[in-house]
Design an enzyme around this catalytic site. Structure first.
Site, short mmCIF file in Angstrom:
data_model
loop_
_atom_site.label_atom_id
_atom_site.label_comp_id
_atom_site.label_asym_id
_atom_site.label_seq_id
_atom_site.Cartn_x
_atom_site.Cartn_y
_atom_site.Cartn_z
N LYS A 1 5.26 4.49 0.58
CA LYS A 1 5.72 5.49 1.56
C LYS A 1 4.55 6.32 2.09
O LYS A 1 4.76 7.23 2.90
CB LYS A 1 6.72 6.45 0.88
CG LYS A 1 7.92 5.79 0.23
CD LYS A 1 9.01 5.55 1.25
CE LYS A 1 10.25 4.98 0.60
NZ LYS A 1 10.11 3.51 0.33
N GLY B 1 0.67 7.76 -2.13
CA GLY B 1 -0.59 7.49 -2.82
C GLY B 1 -1.77 7.85 -1.93
O GLY B 1 -2.74 8.48 -2.37
N TYR C 1 -7.51 0.51 -0.33
CA TYR C 1 -8.67 1.39 -0.49
C TYR C 1 -9.67 1.18 0.65
O TYR C 1 -10.27 2.14 1.14
CB TYR C 1 -9.34 1.16 -1.84
CG TYR C 1 -8.48 1.55 -3.02
CD1 TYR C 1 -7.66 2.67 -2.98
CD2 TYR C 1 -8.50 0.80 -4.20
CE1 TYR C 1 -6.88 3.04 -4.07
CE2 TYR C 1 -7.73 1.16 -5.30
CZ TYR C 1 -6.92 2.28 -5.23
OH TYR C 1 -6.16 2.64 -6.32
#
Lengths: 235, 235
Positions: free
Chosen positions: A169, A172, A206
């Site tokens: 969502k 994070g 990342y």
């Protein structure tokens, strides 16, 4: 130069600058806040770490207790040592903190989802602010590290965890971004963390956040009996 | 049973239980000491880091200055944040510190080498204790990290460096062992550091010290412009 057009006639009906209530907002608003954890949050933190160990199939390595966390965390001011951001979440606006830390202004963001977020463990992760109830959805634990080449500190992110029902969502990303933003604010040079080399989804995530993966470095770890052997070592 | 042989006649010549002075000790004694670095050591630390960057062929990444080191190191008591052990070395016994830290008792060890250690940069790395002169041979920089699974801190070793003329003598092991010993003393759970995967000699050395290399983990780094982009990010 043409003469200015006369102003429009006054009207009692206001311009519809905002969508009328009956058509907006479609969906389910979710109010979120990132705040510093406090010693009162240790029971939540312990449960979150335990869930993380289960998720990573590393429960055999899990030996933290509420007591061990309490005696090792929150011993220094925020950001000077081990620091935890918690992500709080509610269907209603989250009331302001009664005792906000002077070190960190909470980060708030409102999401709007098509479907409601169903949290089967809502009661176990609820925080009460007077009559208001919010849930803890995740956390990030980080602490200063140091680059001798830069001659300045950075942050190392030890754990980033969002509970299962709140994944995918953007939460994070929100937690990790908060650490990066704090690093910039403090004039720090780097934010670092580790990832498993086979976790291609995490690596992609990342990299999209601007990080790069260092291919050649490996972690060396001295622990357990091998570490204890140094107690009386004639170094 | 045969009668005991009579005792030998007394003699004025003592038994040669110790080698006579003219034949001992063979070699070149080297007295070493590991102590905490202080702000006065910053010029040495800067030169050591610079040599490390040259050795690692990473001088393009080196931007530390004495000023950047001074403003970011020694801000917390030893072991609570970034901490540096220095290795001092002399051909003569090293005089005690005038102001020893209550946090750490220096570790002393005497070596005996077949050949003298020739230090072409002796003057640049000399510390004077009154009329005594010792040289700085290397350093280790480390700081606390945290294992949420253990629920306790550890140490992360950022740099371990011994100047070229003092390598392969056991000094690197001495510095790393001192960190491990301190970790045990403080009840910490781990000592960690990183190594390049192609540096097989270093990996062998670390494994002999009891460490194991984690094959699957990779470091993620967010730095430079990619980090600065988070300054105004709406996280």
């Amino acid at each position: 130069m043409a003469a200015a057009a006369p102003p429009p006639p006054p009207s009692d009906v206001p311009e519809p600058r905002m969508a009328p209530p009956e058509t907006a907002p479609i969906g389910h608003p979710v109010f979120t806040r990132i705040r510093l954890a406090t010693p009162l949050d240790v029971p939540f933190i312990h449960k979150l770490i335990h869930q993380m160990a289960v998720f990573e199939k590393l429960i055999h390595l899990f030996s933290a207790t509420e007591s061990s966390l309490s005696s090792t965390l929150f011993l220094s001011p925020p950001f000077q040592s081990f620091t935890i951001f918690l992500l709080e979440l509610s269907s209603y606006p989250i009331p302001p903190l009664l005792s906000p830390s002077p070190s960190f202004t909470p980060i708030e963001k409102t999401f709007n989802f098509d479907l409601p977020l169903n949290d089967p463990e809502k009661d176990a992760f609820s925080v009460h602010y007077g009559s208001d109830q919010v849930v803890i959805a995740g956390f990030v634990l980080f602490f200063p590290n140091y680059s001798t080449f830069l001659g300045k500190p950075g942050f190392y992110v030890e754990d980033l965890f969002v509970r299962e029902c709140y994944r995918r969502k953007g939460f994070g990303k929100m937690l990790l971004s908060a650490v990066a933003k704090q690093a910039v604010k403090m004039g720090y040079g780097r934010v670092e963390w580790v990832v498993l080399d086979w976790n291609v989804n995490a690596i992609k995530f990342y990299e999209q956040m601007g990080a790069h993966v260092l291919p050649e470095w490996r972690i060396c770890r001295l622990t357990g009996d091998s570490l204890q052997a140094y107690q009386n070592a004639n170094v």
